[in-house]
Design a protein around this motif. Structure first.
Motif, PDB file in Angstrom:
ATOM      1  N   TYR A  74     -13.555  57.093  -7.506  1.00 48.45           N
ATOM      2  CA  TYR A  74     -12.508  56.445  -6.709  1.00 48.45           C
ATOM      3  C   TYR A  74     -12.226  55.029  -7.188  1.00 48.45           C
ATOM      4  O   TYR A  74     -11.084  54.584  -7.211  1.00 48.45           O
ATOM      5  CB  TYR A  74     -12.934  56.448  -5.234  1.00 48.45           C
TER       6      TYR A  74
ATOM      7  N   ALA B 178     -18.572  57.752  -5.212  1.00 49.14           N
ATOM      8  CA  ALA B 178     -17.271  57.214  -4.823  1.00 49.14           C
ATOM      9  C   ALA B 178     -16.840  56.093  -5.765  1.00 49.14           C
ATOM     10  O   ALA B 178     -15.658  56.001  -6.135  1.00 49.14           O
ATOM     11  CB  ALA B 178     -17.329  56.700  -3.386  1.00 49.14           C
ATOM     12  N   LEU B 179     -17.766  55.243  -6.171  1.00 45.60           N
ATOM     13  CA  LEU B 179     -17.437  54.170  -7.104  1.00 45.60           C
ATOM     14  C   LEU B 179     -16.976  54.734  -8.442  1.00 45.60           C
ATOM     15  O   LEU B 179     -16.036  54.232  -9.065  1.00 45.60           O
ATOM     16  CB  LEU B 179     -18.657  53.265  -7.307  1.00 45.60           C
TER      17      LEU B 179
ATOM     18  N   GLU C 280     -22.043  56.778   4.959  1.00 46.07           N
ATOM     19  CA  GLU C 280     -21.395  57.218   3.719  1.00 46.07           C
ATOM     20  C   GLU C 280     -20.540  58.459   3.946  1.00 46.07           C
ATOM     21  O   GLU C 280     -19.558  58.673   3.227  1.00 46.07           O
ATOM     22  CB  GLU C 280     -22.442  57.492   2.636  1.00 46.07           C
TER      23      GLU C 280
ATOM     24  N   HIS D 286     -12.535  52.094   1.052  1.00 48.08           N
ATOM     25  CA  HIS D 286     -13.341  51.345   0.072  1.00 48.08           C
ATOM     26  C   HIS D 286     -14.712  51.988  -0.016  1.00 48.08           C
ATOM     27  O   HIS D 286     -15.238  52.496   0.984  1.00 48.08           O
ATOM     28  CB  HIS D 286     -13.463  49.877   0.493  1.00 48.08           C
ATOM     29  N   TYR D 287     -15.297  51.957  -1.197  1.00 48.38           N
ATOM     30  CA  TYR D 287     -16.556  52.674  -1.383  1.00 48.38           C
ATOM     31  C   TYR D 287     -17.732  52.022  -0.669  1.00 48.38           C
ATOM     32  O   TYR D 287     -18.810  52.633  -0.544  1.00 48.38           O
ATOM     33  CB  TYR D 287     -16.852  52.838  -2.886  1.00 48.38           C
TER      34      TYR D 287
ATOM     35  N   GLN E 185     -22.423  56.818  -2.499  1.00 50.01           N
ATOM     36  CA  GLN E 185     -21.782  55.537  -2.770  1.00 50.01           C
ATOM     37  C   GLN E 185     -21.425  55.396  -4.246  1.00 50.01           C
ATOM     38  O   GLN E 185     -20.301  54.999  -4.597  1.00 50.01           O
ATOM     39  CB  GLN E 185     -22.720  54.410  -2.341  1.00 50.01           C
TER      40      GLN E 185
ATOM     41  N   VAL F 179     -12.137  58.017   1.835  1.00 48.83           N
ATOM     42  CA  VAL F 179     -11.757  58.219   0.434  1.00 48.83           C
ATOM     43  C   VAL F 179     -11.026  59.547   0.256  1.00 48.83           C
ATOM     44  O   VAL F 179     -10.004  59.631  -0.447  1.00 48.83           O
ATOM     45  CB  VAL F 179     -13.007  58.146  -0.466  1.00 48.83           C
TER      46      VAL F 179
END
Length: 292
Positions: free
Chosen positions: A120, A116-117, A44, A219-220, A113, A51
């Motif tokens: 992002y 980030a979702l 991560e 991508h997350y 995670q 990211v």
């Protein structure tokens, strides 16, 4: 094309993968070697680096090449700072207990995670490479940026080696690795060393992500494969052995490139996993690891 050009292409792709994998796995192995912490959240940190690179290159109003250079500097610093905070607020409070830190880093994995979702989004987004250059071989054209990734990763790894072998900071880290209590008795701030080591490991993963994200996309969920392959490399090379990590990364990267080209990527992962099983059975300390 005949077999030779296909093999050359597979070896080139494998070399690029090996360079990025070595950079990521060295960060993971460094954390274990000094802190004896199995960092399950390492993938991560790789994802956060990618990211962060996207945010930097997207929002900085400068040419793409300069934006990418800025991302290569900013992303490892940001991710390293996040890792240092995680070490101080979570791992230190657990007194670096092996079982507890595994569970804690699994929790960090899901926290990063989901963060980030949230901020992002679920989409995979490209990052503009610093330059577009295509090298023309007699049989095919190849991306000059991919070869640059190999060189850049080699320079960063050389910097890590110089840090560990030629600086006082590296000496302190190695002393802490050998005997934490003795190092503390000699006035070394072990907590600061651990925070710095955890930050450095995460920063190396972030730097690897910045190098590879113009080839892939940010991508997350992109941290899963780097984490798995890094563990494979570290187990085969030997926990705590940087030399073993480099050798294993080169072997896994080249074999993955060749097997993926002529057979399938899934078969490459299966063979790598079987190698891990064989190493654990016949040489549990890894090919270059020291017996404890």
């Amino acid at each position: 094309m005949s077999f030779g050009p296909f093999l050359l292409l597979a070896l080139l792709e494998g070399t690029v993968m090996a360079a990025v994998l070595a950079l990521t796995a060295v960060g993971l192995n460094l954390v274990f070697g000094v802190m004896r912490v199995v960092n399950v959240a390492h993938g991560e940190f790789f994802m956060l680096g990618a990211v962060c690179a996207w945010f930097v290159t997207w929002y900085l109003p400068i040419p793409p090449a300069l934006a990418w250079v800025a991302a290569l500097v900013i992303a490892p610093l940001v991710v390293g700072a996040v890792a240092a905070i995680a070490d101080v607020t979570v791992l230190k409070r657990l007194k670096y207990d092996p079982e507890a830190t595994i569970v804690a880093t699994i929790g960090l994995l899901y926290i990063f995670q989901q963060a980030a979702l949230t901020f992002y989004g679920p989409d995979a987004r490209p990052v503009e490479p610093p330059f577009h250059l295509r090298l023309q071989f007699p049989w095919f054209g190849y991306s000059g940026y991919k070869l640059f990734v190999v060189v850049a990763a080699g320079v960063i790894l050389l910097g890590v080696w110089l840090l560990m072998t030629r600086t006082r900071a590296g000496l302190v880290m190695r002393a802490t690795q050998i005997d934490r209590d003795t190092a503390q008795n000699f006035g070394i701030n072990v907590d600061r060393v651990y925070a710095g080591t955890f930050a450095l490991g995460a920063a190396l993963a972030a730097a690897a992500a910045v190098l590879i994200v113009p080839i892939q996309q940010a991508h997350y969920l992109m941290g899963h494969d780097p984490l798995l392959l890094s563990f494979i490399v570290v187990i085969i090379g030997g926990l705590g052995s940087l030399r073993g990590t480099l050798v294993a990364a080169l072997a896994i990267g080249l074999s993955d490139g060749v097997i993926s080209m002529f057979f399938s990527p899934t078969l490459a992962k299966i063979i790598a996993t079987l190698l891990v099983a064989l190493v654990l059975v016949f040489r549990p300390q890894g090919l270059f690891g020291a017996k404890t």
